[in-house]
Design a protein around this motif. Structure first.
Motif, mmCIF file in Angstrom:
data_model
loop_
_atom_site.group_PDB
_atom_site.id
_atom_site.type_symbol
_atom_site.label_atom_id
_atom_site.label_comp_id
_atom_site.label_asym_id
_atom_site.label_seq_id
_atom_site.Cartn_x
_atom_site.Cartn_y
_atom_site.Cartn_z
ATOM 1 N N PRO A 63 0.801 -1.231 0.000
ATOM 2 C CA PRO A 63 0.000 0.000 0.000
ATOM 3 C C PRO A 63 0.832 1.278 0.000
ATOM 4 C CG PRO A 63 -0.922 -1.593 1.533
ATOM 5 C CD PRO A 63 0.394 -2.163 1.075
ATOM 6 N N THR A 64 1.971 1.278 0.703
ATOM 7 C CA THR A 64 2.780 2.494 0.759
ATOM 8 C C THR A 64 3.596 2.717 -0.510
ATOM 9 O OG1 THR A 64 4.558 1.274 1.868
ATOM 10 C CG2 THR A 64 2.973 2.436 3.274
ATOM 11 N N ILE A 65 3.656 1.718 -1.395
ATOM 12 C CA ILE A 65 4.412 1.831 -2.637
ATOM 13 C C ILE A 65 3.506 2.201 -3.806
ATOM 14 C CG2 ILE A 65 5.873 0.536 -4.255
ATOM 15 C CD1 ILE A 65 6.886 -1.104 -1.904
ATOM 16 N N SER A 95 -3.767 -1.856 8.646
ATOM 17 C CA SER A 95 -4.425 -1.175 7.536
ATOM 18 C C SER A 95 -3.883 0.244 7.445
ATOM 19 C CB SER A 95 -5.938 -1.149 7.726
ATOM 20 O OG SER A 95 -6.545 -0.233 6.838
ATOM 21 N N LEU A 96 -3.287 0.589 6.301
ATOM 22 C CA LEU A 96 -2.739 1.932 6.138
ATOM 23 C C LEU A 96 -3.828 2.985 6.237
ATOM 24 C CD1 LEU A 96 -0.353 3.793 5.497
ATOM 25 C CD2 LEU A 96 -0.797 3.395 3.063
ATOM 26 N N ASN A 97 -4.972 2.752 5.620
ATOM 27 C CA ASN A 97 -6.065 3.724 5.684
ATOM 28 C C ASN A 97 -6.571 3.894 7.109
ATOM 29 O OD1 ASN A 97 -6.046 4.296 2.934
ATOM 30 N ND2 ASN A 97 -7.477 2.653 2.440
ATOM 31 N N PRO A 142 2.514 -1.527 12.430
ATOM 32 C CA PRO A 142 1.979 -2.790 11.900
ATOM 33 C C PRO A 142 2.454 -3.955 12.738
ATOM 34 C CG PRO A 142 3.792 -1.999 10.554
ATOM 35 C CD PRO A 142 3.497 -0.909 11.537
ATOM 36 N N SER A 143 1.795 -5.094 12.600
ATOM 37 C CA SER A 143 2.182 -6.280 13.344
ATOM 38 C C SER A 143 3.509 -6.819 12.829
ATOM 39 C CB SER A 143 1.100 -7.351 13.250
ATOM 40 O OG SER A 143 0.906 -7.739 11.903
ATOM 41 N N ALA A 144 4.103 -7.722 13.597
ATOM 42 C CA ALA A 144 5.442 -8.238 13.285
ATOM 43 C C ALA A 144 5.488 -9.037 12.000
ATOM 44 C CB ALA A 144 5.948 -9.091 14.449
ATOM 45 N N HIS A 145 4.336 -9.355 11.434
ATOM 46 C CA HIS A 145 4.265 -10.098 10.169
ATOM 47 C C HIS A 145 4.792 -9.274 9.004
ATOM 48 C CE1 HIS A 145 2.708 -12.746 7.065
ATOM 49 N NE2 HIS A 145 1.922 -11.797 6.598
ATOM 50 N N HIS A 146 4.801 -7.959 9.152
ATOM 51 C CA HIS A 146 5.098 -7.074 8.034
ATOM 52 C C HIS A 146 6.524 -6.545 8.103
ATOM 53 C CE1 HIS A 146 0.992 -7.470 6.932
ATOM 54 N NE2 HIS A 146 0.572 -6.991 8.073
ATOM 55 N N GLN A 147 7.112 -6.361 6.915
ATOM 56 C CA GLN A 147 8.518 -6.020 6.831
ATOM 57 C C GLN A 147 8.832 -4.648 7.415
ATOM 58 O OE1 GLN A 147 10.647 -8.237 6.048
ATOM 59 N NE2 GLN A 147 12.512 -7.009 6.079
#
Length: 309
Positions: free
Chosen positions: A107-109, A227-229, A198-203
């Motif tokens: 989402p941020t890209i 969720s970014l939004n 974000p949770s630890a699942h995400h880079q």
């Protein structure tokens, strides 16, 4: 044999219709599929004209399918997926490469790449169909592992077994929140914030945690949110006094619009690197146009945007 003069609809407009349903509205769907919102609205209106009925009830920023729209959506997705599989099979068996490419993107890209990529493909490869799946880094890796994605624009990661990884560019991470600091913030400053991460699942979280662990300054979130939004909604106002850590350009527009402020971080390792991921042994050769467009866009970003190197 069926009659050639049977009434029909434009397949691309049908895909746009499904995208609006999936994303809950025109403004949310437009950046995901890489088309301007007015153009997307016009295409769906043309589809409604072709069918002779309204497909959505417009309510502010949201678009809710009418009864007819819900009926169309329930069958359209299945038929579109079947059509995509048919095209892929024919192209695989009789052609030199796929006419359809699936691209995963974080989402941020998305805001940095999608619109220019869509325009480059429209001009250089108008017959190539691009499907974009927006998801977080861990989910994109899983989708690629099960064959759902041909390419992915995501965070560069150390575990690359079975993947070819090409680093494209790096971008500074910033603190987004209700108050702006004119001076770069240290990790000690960040540790005193009510952080949403974000949770630890995400880079992104793994990058933050790794830098914090190296410095011996744990950054414990007050809230984990994937969720970014939703994160931006929490920051939009000062009632919760929350802050978060995100790549600069994922929040630069929001800060310019006054939704919240951003502050630079002094630690040189608080950066994210965007990479292009591809299977090391793809089932079939991919058109070169899409990777080439991605590399070209990455160079343009490096040359024109601040906080990117």
């Amino acid at each position: 044999m069926g009659r050639l003069d049977k009434p029909g609809v434009d397949i691309r407009r049908l895909r746009y219709f499904v995208a609006v349903c999936d994303n809950g509205g025109f403004s949310k769907a437009a950046p995901v599929i890489g088309i301007a919102q007015p153009a997307l609205t016009r295409q769906v209106q043309l589809l409604e004209h072709e069918l002779g009925m309204e497909l959505f009830t417009r309510n502010g920023r949201n678009a809710v399918p009418t009864e007819a729209g819900a009926a169309l959506m329930s069958g359209a997705r299945l038929h579109l997926e079947s059509l995509d599989l048919l095209i892929e099979r024919v192209q695989r068996d009789f052609g030199a490469g796929p006419a359809h490419v699936s691209l995963g993107v974080c989402p941020t890209i998305s805001p940095l790449f999608l619109a220019p990529l869509y325009e480059a493909l429209r001009q250089s490869a108008p017959t190539l169909t691009l499907t974009v799946i927006e998801a977080y880094s861990g989910d994109l890796r899983s989708l690629m592992a099960c064959g759902r994605l041909h390419l992915a624009l995501t965070y560069s990661q150390p575990d690359t077994e079975g993947l070819d990884v090409t680093n494209l560019l790096s971008e500074k991470l910033v603190l987004a929140g209700p108050r702006q600091s004119i001076h770069p913030l240290s990790l000690n400053d960040l540790s005193r914030q009510r952080l949403i991460l974000p949770s630890a699942h995400h880079q992104l979280r793994r990058i933050i945690d790794a830098v914090a662990a190296t410095r011996g300054i744990p950054l414990v979130p007050a809230l984990e949110l994937d969720s970014l939004n939703a994160v931006k909604a929490m920051l939009d106002g000062t009632s919760g006094d929350f802050a978060t850590i995100l790549p600069y350009h994922s929040v630069a527009t929001d800060a310019a619009e006054g939704r919240f402020s951003i502050s630079m971080i002094s630690d040189p390792d608080m950066v994210r690197t965007i990479a292009l991921l591809r299977p090391s042994k793809p089932e079939q050769p991919l058109p070169k146009i899409l990777p080439e467009a991605i590399f070209s866009r990455a160079k343009a970003i490096q040359a024109s945007l601040e906080a990117v190197f």
